[in-house]
Design a protein around this motif. Structure first.
Motif, mmCIF file in Angstrom:
data_model
loop_
_atom_site.group_PDB
_atom_site.id
_atom_site.type_symbol
_atom_site.label_atom_id
_atom_site.label_comp_id
_atom_site.label_asym_id
_atom_site.label_seq_id
_atom_site.Cartn_x
_atom_site.Cartn_y
_atom_site.Cartn_z
ATOM 1 N N ILE A 96 10.935 -6.541 15.481
ATOM 2 C CA ILE A 96 10.209 -6.124 14.262
ATOM 3 C C ILE A 96 8.702 -6.074 14.544
ATOM 4 O O ILE A 96 8.007 -5.145 14.136
ATOM 5 N N VAL A 97 8.220 -7.107 15.252
ATOM 6 C CA VAL A 97 6.785 -7.155 15.563
ATOM 7 C C VAL A 97 6.385 -5.923 16.376
ATOM 8 O O VAL A 97 5.391 -5.246 16.070
ATOM 9 N N SER A 98 7.195 -5.604 17.433
ATOM 10 C CA SER A 98 6.822 -4.439 18.266
ATOM 11 C C SER A 98 6.892 -3.158 17.463
ATOM 12 O O SER A 98 6.046 -2.271 17.625
ATOM 13 N N GLU A 99 7.911 -3.038 16.596
ATOM 14 C CA GLU A 99 8.029 -1.803 15.818
ATOM 15 C C GLU A 99 6.869 -1.677 14.843
ATOM 16 O O GLU A 99 6.334 -0.579 14.642
ATOM 17 N N ALA A 100 6.479 -2.818 14.264
ATOM 18 C CA ALA A 100 5.357 -2.785 13.314
ATOM 19 C C ALA A 100 4.090 -2.321 14.037
ATOM 20 O O ALA A 100 3.293 -1.543 13.504
ATOM 21 N N ARG A 101 3.920 -2.812 15.288
ATOM 22 C CA ARG A 101 2.731 -2.403 16.066
ATOM 23 C C ARG A 101 2.769 -0.906 16.353
ATOM 24 O O ARG A 101 1.754 -0.233 16.375
ATOM 25 N N ALA A 129 2.059 5.174 14.962
ATOM 26 C CA ALA A 129 2.360 6.480 15.571
ATOM 27 C C ALA A 129 3.192 7.347 14.618
ATOM 28 O O ALA A 129 3.274 8.561 14.783
ATOM 29 N N TRP A 130 3.850 6.707 13.643
ATOM 30 C CA TRP A 130 4.662 7.463 12.671
ATOM 31 C C TRP A 130 3.921 7.620 11.336
ATOM 32 O O TRP A 130 4.525 8.009 10.330
ATOM 33 N N GLY A 131 2.661 7.201 11.342
ATOM 34 C CA GLY A 131 1.860 7.364 10.126
ATOM 35 C C GLY A 131 1.924 6.195 9.171
ATOM 36 O O GLY A 131 1.560 6.303 8.006
ATOM 37 N N VAL A 132 2.404 5.036 9.658
ATOM 38 C CA VAL A 132 2.459 3.847 8.793
ATOM 39 C C VAL A 132 1.736 2.713 9.507
ATOM 40 O O VAL A 132 2.132 2.333 10.616
ATOM 41 N N SER A 133 0.705 2.160 8.893
ATOM 42 C CA SER A 133 -0.020 1.066 9.554
ATOM 43 C C SER A 133 0.144 -0.218 8.781
ATOM 44 O O SER A 133 -0.039 -0.259 7.564
#
Ligand code: FAD
Length: 474
Positions: free
Chosen positions: A59-64, A68-72
């Motif tokens: 989850i942490v890596s995906e959140a980081r 790139a998908w437009g969600v920060s």
């Protein structure tokens, strides 16, 4: 002195599965372990806590990566106490459930350390104090394994961890050296890296994950090169010294840069393999034999050389995996009941729960080459499948190892997101002697990653929809 038909020593996935099967089949069973509840290494300090942490790491890596998908989301903040509490709650839910299942089956659970008095009697040092003597018709040894230390290099330092202490998450060190590029080192190294640690992996052999085919391990290595600080292959730790500022480590290996040869790490995780727990007190009073590397000798029905004693799980040999232990448990119990049961799997899946996951079963390409066996390898790259691209994880590969004459699927290897779940289809295919055409002709749901298995089979026949092969000139 109380007596039972079966006593199982060790309540890991081998031991508790054996006790539960035996009770279901009507035997009077006792289960002995030093822990309060069944679970063994797998639940207390292995499979389950590591997967809880890997889930969070993902989850942490995906959140980081989500920007790139437009969600920060901003930089993830780690609350180590809460993370530890989550992991511990997962473990206690699971072991509590097993305790309940043991009670429901009317198994006598004895919390203590077992020693043999003879081939029909155990003496148990109870955790609550005192000793209990138990006579049995049969015993199953399922005492598991423990982490191995680096020969000649063990130092007594709280900075040097094994897998058990690493799972305790004492802190998030600035730097961590993982000694050993096997699955446990890579899984735990990935957890620490996701939490913010600079992780270096040192591996003696030329590749990570010794048991996996090179093409699968390479795809994982490519991603790990981005998430870990450094991977040093063909390298070995030759000296470790505890200092005030960290563990000073000397690393030897061809072609290493000078800066890599001597470094100081905040922590070191030693994960170079596991040793069987076969040094059970009093075992020498029985005919049970120990073979090389300390494994207990058993036949294919899990019988030792002592007629009343069987053994299963990590203590009898590789692969040291929970599902192998549980399957052997079934065979051992059936053997005790007089059935003609043997442990002869065609495919024991191996799964590495890194990101991406790596999984394989049956014959590997490397094994086939070593055996000089004729095979055909059909590979399907994940970049060609919609689901992998849709989840932005196109860096996978599915491969089938096929007998070119019979078209039988002999082995399956997968690297990619969720490979550990996908390998189940491979296990069934290998175990049921499926032909490549069975996989190619079975309709797989779209868009799923399972389509890569069907398409790999299509590649074998030269008619994969999503892989173009120019026609050979006549
Ligand atoms: P164990 O689970 O080792 O249990 C043995 C039990 O015996 C222990 O509870 C011990 O206390 C008890 N015992 C020993 N001696 C005595 C005695 N004299 N008297 C009483 N009790 C005794 N495997 C997988 O399949 N998938 C994974 O994802 C996975 N991840 C892992 C991650 C880590 C970090 C580690 C360390 C291991 C992992 N494993 C995994 C391996 C898995 O944990 C083992 O293969 C599995 O636990 C072996 O089961 P077992 O029943 O043989 O013994």
């Amino acid at each position: 002195m109380s007596s039972v038909q079966l006593v199982v020593i060790g309540a890991g996935p081998g031991g508790y599965a054996a006790a539960f099967h035996a009770a279901d089949l009507g035997l009077k069973v006792a289960l002995v372990d030093t822990e309060l509840n069944p679970g063994g290494v797998c639940l207390y300090r292995g499979c389950i806590p590591s997967k809880a942490l890997l889930h969070v790491a993902k989850i942490v890596s995906e959140a980081r990566h989500a920007s790139a998908w437009g969600v920060s989301f901003g930089e993830p903040k780690i609350d180590l106490d809460k993370l530890r509490a989550f992991k511990d709650s997962v473990v206690s839910k699971m072991v509590g459930g097993l305790g309940q299942l043991s009670k429901q089956r009317k198994i006598t659970y004895i919390q203590g350390k077992a020693a043999f008095v003879d081939a029909k009697t155990l003496s148990i040092d109870l955790v609550k104090g005192g000793t209990e003597t138990l006579s049995f018709e049969h015993a199953i040894i399922a005492t598991g394994s423990r982490p191995a230390a680096v020969p000649g290099l063990s130092i007594d330092s709280p900075r040097v961890m094994d897998s058990t202490s690493a799972l305790e998450l004492p802190d998030v060190p600035k730097s961590l050296l993982v000694v050993g590029g096997g699955y446990i080192g890579l899984e735990l190294g990935s957890v620490y890296a996701a939490l913010g640690t600079k992780v270096t992996v040192v591996e003696m052999t030329p590749t990570l994950l010794a048991g996996a085919d090179r093409d699968l391990a390479t795809i994982l290595a490519r991603r790990l090169e981005k998430t870990l600080h450094k991977i040093l292959l063909n390298a070995r730790v030759v000296e470790m010294k505890d200092t005030k500022t960290g563990v000073k480590v000397k690393i030897d290996g061809e072609g290493l840069a000078d800066a890599d040869r001597e470094q100081t790490f905040d922590r070191v995780l030693v994960s170079i393999g596991r040793k069987p727990n076969s040094a059970i007190d009093g075992l020498d009073k029985t005919k049970v034999k120990i073979r090389e590397r300390g494994f207990i000798t058993v036949d294919s029905s899990m019988r030792t050389d002592e007629p009343s004693i069987l053994a299963i799980g990590d203590v009898v040999g590789e692969p040291m995996l929970a599902h192998k232990a549980s399957h052997e448990a079934r065979v051992a119990v059936e053997t005790i009941l007089g059935h003609n049961s043997v442990f002869e799997p065609q495919a024991i899946p191996a799964v590495v729960f890194t990101d991406p996951e790596v999984a394989w079963c049956g014959l590997t390409e490397t094994e086939a080459q070593k055996q000089g066996r004729q095979i055909e390898v059909a590979k399907f790259p994940w970049a060609a499948v919609g689901r992998a691209v849709a989840i932005d994880r196109p860096e996978g590969l599915t491969k089938l190892i096929i007998d070119p004459t019979t078209e039988r699927v002999l082995g399956v290897g997968i690297v990619g997101s969720g490979a550990g779940d996908l390998i189940a289809e491979g296990v069934v295919a290998v175990e049921m002697a499926a032909l490549a055409s069975d996989l190619a002709l079975s309709i797989h749901a779209h868009p799923t990653l399972s389509e890569t298995i069907m398409e790999a089979a299509d590649v074998f026949y030269g008619h994969s929809v999503h892989v173009y092969r120019p026609k050979k000139k006549a």
